[in-house]
Design a protein around this motif. Structure first.
Motif, short mmCIF file in Angstrom:
data_model
loop_
_atom_site.label_atom_id
_atom_site.label_comp_id
_atom_site.label_asym_id
_atom_site.label_seq_id
_atom_site.Cartn_x
_atom_site.Cartn_y
_atom_site.Cartn_z
N LYS A 94 22.86 102.36 42.71
CA LYS A 94 22.83 102.05 41.28
C LYS A 94 23.08 103.01 40.39
N VAL A 95 22.77 104.50 40.51
CA VAL A 95 23.04 105.27 39.70
C VAL A 95 24.75 105.25 39.17
N ILE A 96 25.52 105.01 40.06
CA ILE A 96 27.07 104.81 39.74
C ILE A 96 27.09 103.96 38.83
N PHE A 97 26.38 102.84 39.11
CA PHE A 97 26.78 101.65 37.73
C PHE A 97 26.13 102.12 36.50
N ASP A 98 24.87 102.65 36.54
CA ASP A 98 24.42 103.34 35.41
C ASP A 98 25.20 104.09 34.58
N ILE A 99 26.04 105.07 35.35
CA ILE A 99 26.82 106.03 34.72
C ILE A 99 28.18 105.13 33.97
N VAL A 100 28.48 104.36 35.02
CA VAL A 100 29.54 103.62 34.44
C VAL A 100 29.58 102.88 33.19
N ALA A 101 28.46 102.05 33.36
CA ALA A 101 27.88 101.08 32.37
C ALA A 101 27.98 101.85 31.08
N ALA A 102 27.49 103.13 31.20
CA ALA A 102 27.17 103.87 29.83
C ALA A 102 28.57 104.33 29.29
N LEU A 103 29.63 104.75 30.27
CA LEU A 103 30.77 104.96 29.84
C LEU A 103 31.55 103.87 29.38
N VAL A 104 31.41 102.52 29.67
CA VAL A 104 32.16 101.53 29.33
C VAL A 104 31.51 101.13 27.83
N PHE A 105 30.17 101.09 27.59
CA PHE A 105 29.58 100.74 26.38
C PHE A 105 29.94 101.88 25.18
N THR A 106 30.27 102.86 25.52
CA THR A 106 30.74 103.90 24.80
C THR A 106 32.17 103.51 24.50
N LEU A 107 32.83 103.22 25.53
CA LEU A 107 34.50 102.84 25.21
C LEU A 107 34.51 101.43 24.33
N GLU A 108 33.64 100.83 24.60
CA GLU A 108 33.70 99.35 23.92
C GLU A 108 33.14 99.87 22.35
N SER A 109 32.46 100.65 21.80
CA SER A 109 32.06 100.98 20.68
C SER A 109 33.45 101.64 19.93
#
Length: 469
Positions: A81-96
């Motif tokens: 799940k840590v892989i998801f945690d990191i990618v999701a954070a990157l995606v949120f930052t990209l979305e902003s």
């Protein structure tokens, strides 16, 4: 005034802090709800090709949101799940960042506008526990919302630049357009509307001539429509629709759905809606004439309309959860951020006003904008720390319960009892309480846990009554 180099450094620092903040919250969010069910299904896959087979079955029997669910299956298949945690954070930052790129009146490295956008995403997503801080929900909304914004940003950029046709551009927009059209029913419908309206506006600008039209523009729209058609054509959509209960039928049913949408907007997006109206009124007073007003608010009005259309597209379904308004919320945030940028970067006094009056008005205006953003970010930090502590406590409860259930499973127990979460830690960033165990072992999440650990039944017990650990 802050120099551009300093503003650039602050901008990227804000983006990095955003990444860290989201990554921490994602890590503190346990595996729960549909994650358990889909995790069990994915565990039966021997390789990546099996995942596509499972997704085809999902298409036939559940829904056509295959882009979201294949992303989810890949993360679950990784087993980390840590892989998801990191990618999701990157995606949120990209979305902003993508929201920021759709603000036309911004300055270079406009840290105030970026700060406003971050506050919007943290404060005004009413279902953030569903759409961002939950693995299944994030794949369905955060990831697909970012795909949609990526397509909209790229299409608007090249249309504005009147980019010449190229194989590379056609491939990029065809792929991104296909994915954007295949993301989420009402949001993907909004994407098609974006493409059509922008092309129609370009047609009007060119004296109702199609001479401006290039292959990449046509391919973009066709790709949107193909992706949307595949999603809507899913047999699973119709089986789910047949099982939906509705109090009214015909015209009255449509009116009931309309009312629900209006109430949802009022209860969950009222602040953003009021901000939009106030900023429109502000520009009306600042603009010297109607033509100037229409020009200044073009992007603001455009995304406001797309937000409204995306929200009211939900009238097509009998019922919808608040997380299905996620795409509409993103479009509304873009609209309001454009209005804030106009307010922040437009001189309030000009013409016959004295230099002293202009200077005083400028100082008051900039002080108001900067202070509002800084205060909002400060409130965000206090809220983040407080709720982060609650998320950590919830995660500890989950870990203790999972360890206990695994221990019982190893002993061969069949009918088991497990503690529910302590109620005092509930907060808007956690979906855990909406998917917690129930006293009734027939409850859907209880059955997920029973299947996961191999029990016949799992029943929930109030935490205050629990004495096993």
């Amino acid at each position: 005034m802050i120099q551009n180099k300093t503003k650039k450094n602050i901008f990227f620092l804000m983006a990095f802090i955003t990444f860290i903040m989201v990554a921490v919250y994602e890590y503190l969010t346990p595996v729960m709800s549909d994650d358990i069910f889909y995790g069990g299904v994915v565990s039966g896959a021997k390789n990546i090709f099996d995942l596509f087979g499972q997704e085809y079955d999902h298409y036939l029997h559940h829904s056509g949101r295959n882009v979201a669910h294949i992303i989810l299956r890949f993360f679950l298949f990784s087993g980390n799940k840590v892989i998801f945690d990191i990618v999701a954070a990157l995606v949120f930052t990209l979305e902003s960042t993508l929201i920021y790129l759709n603000v036309d009146s911004r300055e270079k490295y406009d840290i105030r506008i970026y700060g406003v956008i971050l506050c919007f995403l943290w404060f005004f997503d009413p279902a953030i526990s569903n759409t961002v801080f939950w693995e299944t929900g994030a794949c369905n909304y955060l990831f697909t919302g970012t795909i949609v914004l990526g397509y909209v940003t790229l299409f608007r950029k090249h249309l504005k630049l009147e980019s010449e046709n190229s194989i590379g551009l056609m491939i990029k927009l065809a792929l991104l357009g296909l994915l954007a059209g295949w993301c989420n029913e009402n949001t993907s419908g909004g994407v098609i509307l974006v493409t059509v309206i922008l092309l129609a506006y370009k047609w009007l600008q060119n004296n109702k001539s199609f001479k401006f039209l290039k292959p990449w523009m046509v391919i973009s729209l066709v790709a949107n429509l193909i992706g949307f058609a595949f999603m809507i054509a899913s047999p699973g959509n119709y089986s789910r629709a047949e099982g939906a209960d509705e109090e009214h039928t015909g015209f009255m049913a449509l009116m009931a759905r309309f009312l629900k949408i209006v109430l949802n907007i009022k209860e969950n997006y009222l602040v953003l809606t009021v901000m939009f109206v106030v900023l429109i009124i502000f520009v009306a007073y600042v603009a010297v004439d109607k033509r100037k007003f229409m020009e200044m608010t073009r992007t603001m009005r455009f995304f406001g309309f797309i937000a409204l259309a995306t929200a009211f597209a939900l009238i097509a379904v009998p019922s919808s959860q608040i997380r299905t308004y996620y795409g509409a919320g993103l479009f509304l945030m873009i609209a309001v951020a454009n209005g804030v940028a106009i307010f922040a970067n437009t001189k309030l006094l000009s013409g016959s006003a004295s230099d002293q009056e202009k200077g005083l008005a400028f100082v008051m205006q900039q002080t108001a904008v900067t202070s509002a953003v800084v205060v909002a970010l400060l409130i965000l930090m206090f809220s983040y720390i407080e709720n982060g502590a609650n998320l950590a406590r919830i995660k500890r409860e989950f870990n203790e319960r999972d360890a206990y259930l695994q221990e019982l499973a190893d002993k061969g127990e069949i009918d088991v009892y497990a503690p529910k979460l302590r109620p005092q830690w509930d907060n808007r960033f956690s979906f855990a309480y909406q998917s917690d165990l129930d006293e009734d072992y027939h409850f859907w999440i209880n059955q997920f846990y029973a299947e996961k650990y191999g029990f016949d039944t799992v029943s929930g017990v109030e935490r205050e009554e629990w004495t096993e650990y």
